[in-house]
Design an enzyme around this catalytic site. Structure first.
Site, PDB file in Angstrom:
ATOM      1  N   GLU A  44       0.711  -1.498  -0.180  1.00  0.00           N
ATOM      2  CA  GLU A  44      -0.062   0.036  -0.036  1.00  0.00           C
ATOM      3  C   GLU A  44       0.438   1.299  -0.074  1.00  0.00           C
ATOM      4  OE1 GLU A  44      -3.664   1.989   3.103  1.00  0.00           O
ATOM      5  OE2 GLU A  44      -2.719  -0.544   3.450  1.00  0.00           O
ATOM      6  N   LYS A 117      -9.141   2.544  -2.434  1.00  0.00           N
ATOM      7  CA  LYS A 117      -9.362   2.483  -1.231  1.00  0.00           C
ATOM      8  C   LYS A 117     -11.255   2.464  -0.474  1.00  0.00           C
ATOM      9  CE  LYS A 117      -7.317   1.076   3.635  1.00  0.00           C
ATOM     10  NZ  LYS A 117      -6.488   1.548   3.918  1.00  0.00           N
ATOM     11  N   CYS A 151      -5.385  -3.392   1.846  1.00  0.00           N
ATOM     12  CA  CYS A 151      -5.355  -3.402   3.460  1.00  0.00           C
ATOM     13  C   CYS A 151      -6.791  -3.916   3.775  1.00  0.00           C
ATOM     14  CB  CYS A 151      -4.578  -2.368   3.544  1.00  0.00           C
ATOM     15  SG  CYS A 151      -4.753  -2.194   5.493  1.00  0.00           S
TER      16      CYS A 151
END
Length: 275
Positions: A44, A117, A151
């Site tokens: 990330e 995200k 994540c």
């Protein structure tokens, strides 16, 4: 169809330096290609570093920006696909939105997919980024359907199940997983792979980042892994910098899905109250 050898780059990159991060990526891509990998997955926010604070707006770029062009050049030169994390600037100047994004570049340098995200973690991310609105982003590579999330996204079972229902074979999860949440890498990710009958490549940062005076200090735990649809971890990193290699085998995937028909045995009518 031969297995897709996949390389997982567990590294902090060079926080605050895009050029430095690109040099790390170039060297890793060379080693991955020499080992026969067709895909390299980075953590990330790899291109810039994660805990860069006020530098986020300055280092953010559009999906077709100079960082993308530099990664494409690396992918072409080494003949493999690359997934990298970066701060994305919305192409609409009036928007002003910044996203925590990951982009997949093909071995021919083409931009295959860009994901923003959807589930932001903690005050740091919410202070700088806007959440994405598209939970399932996919691309085709080497006969496999690849999905992308970042994540915290993988910790929501609905998110991963949406990918399973959309036919994702290999879920790429660049991450910045920190202490004390090691159990996510150690336990949750292999379970996600098994319950959704897919491979999951979970690729973490390592080391410490942040400014103590600002209160944002993160200790990343490493433990990157490639988990298979049978729940077995095919490759596991330690806590330091590492280039990990594992095989994504379409034949094993088909056999595991036949033996574990979770998706076929679902009863969606019973789940409507989940919202």
């Amino acid at each position: 169809m031969p297995p897709l050898r996949t390389a997982l780059l567990q590294s902090p990159g060079r926080p605050g330096s895009v050029d430095g991060g690109l040099r790390v990526l170039d060297e890793a891509a060379g080693r991955a290609a020499a080992a026969g990998a067709g895909l390299l997955v980075c953590p990330e926010m790899f291109l810039t570093g994660y805990a860069i604070g006020d530098a986020v707006p300055r280092l953010a770029e559009t999906a077709d920006g100079p960082g993308s062009a530099a990664v494409a050049e690396i992918a072409v030169r080494h003949g493999l696909a690359v997934l990298y994390g970066y701060p994305e600037r919305d192409p609409d100047p009036a928007s002003g939105a910044l996203y925590n994004s990951a982009q997949l570049i093909g071995p021919d340098g083409g931009r295959l997919a860009n994901y923003r995200k959807t589930h932001l973690f903690g005050g740091y991310e919410r202070a700088w980024f806007t959440p994405g609105e598209h939970p399932v982003v996919q691309a085709e590579l080497a006969g496999l359907r690849l999905g992308i999330m970042i994540c915290y996204d993988v910790e929501f079972p609905e998110n991963v199940r949406a990918h399973a229902l959309a036919g994702t074979d290999l879920l790429l999860v660049p991450t910045a997983q920190m202490h004390p949440f090691e159990f996510v890498a150690e336990s949750m990710v292999p379970v996600r792979a098994f319950e959704n009958q897919m491979y999951v490549a979970y690729v973490n940062r390592t080391g410490r980042e942040g400014a103590p005076e600002e209160g944002d200090v993160f200790e990343f735990v490493g433990l990157s892994c490639l988990a298979g649809p049978d729940g077995a971890v095919r490759a596991r990193a330690g806590r330091g910098e590492e280039l990990l290699l594992g095989e994504v085998d379409g034949a094993l995937l088909a056999a595991s899905r036949a033996a574990n028909p979770y998706l076929a045995d679902r009863r969606p009518g019973l789940y409507t109250a989940l919202g």
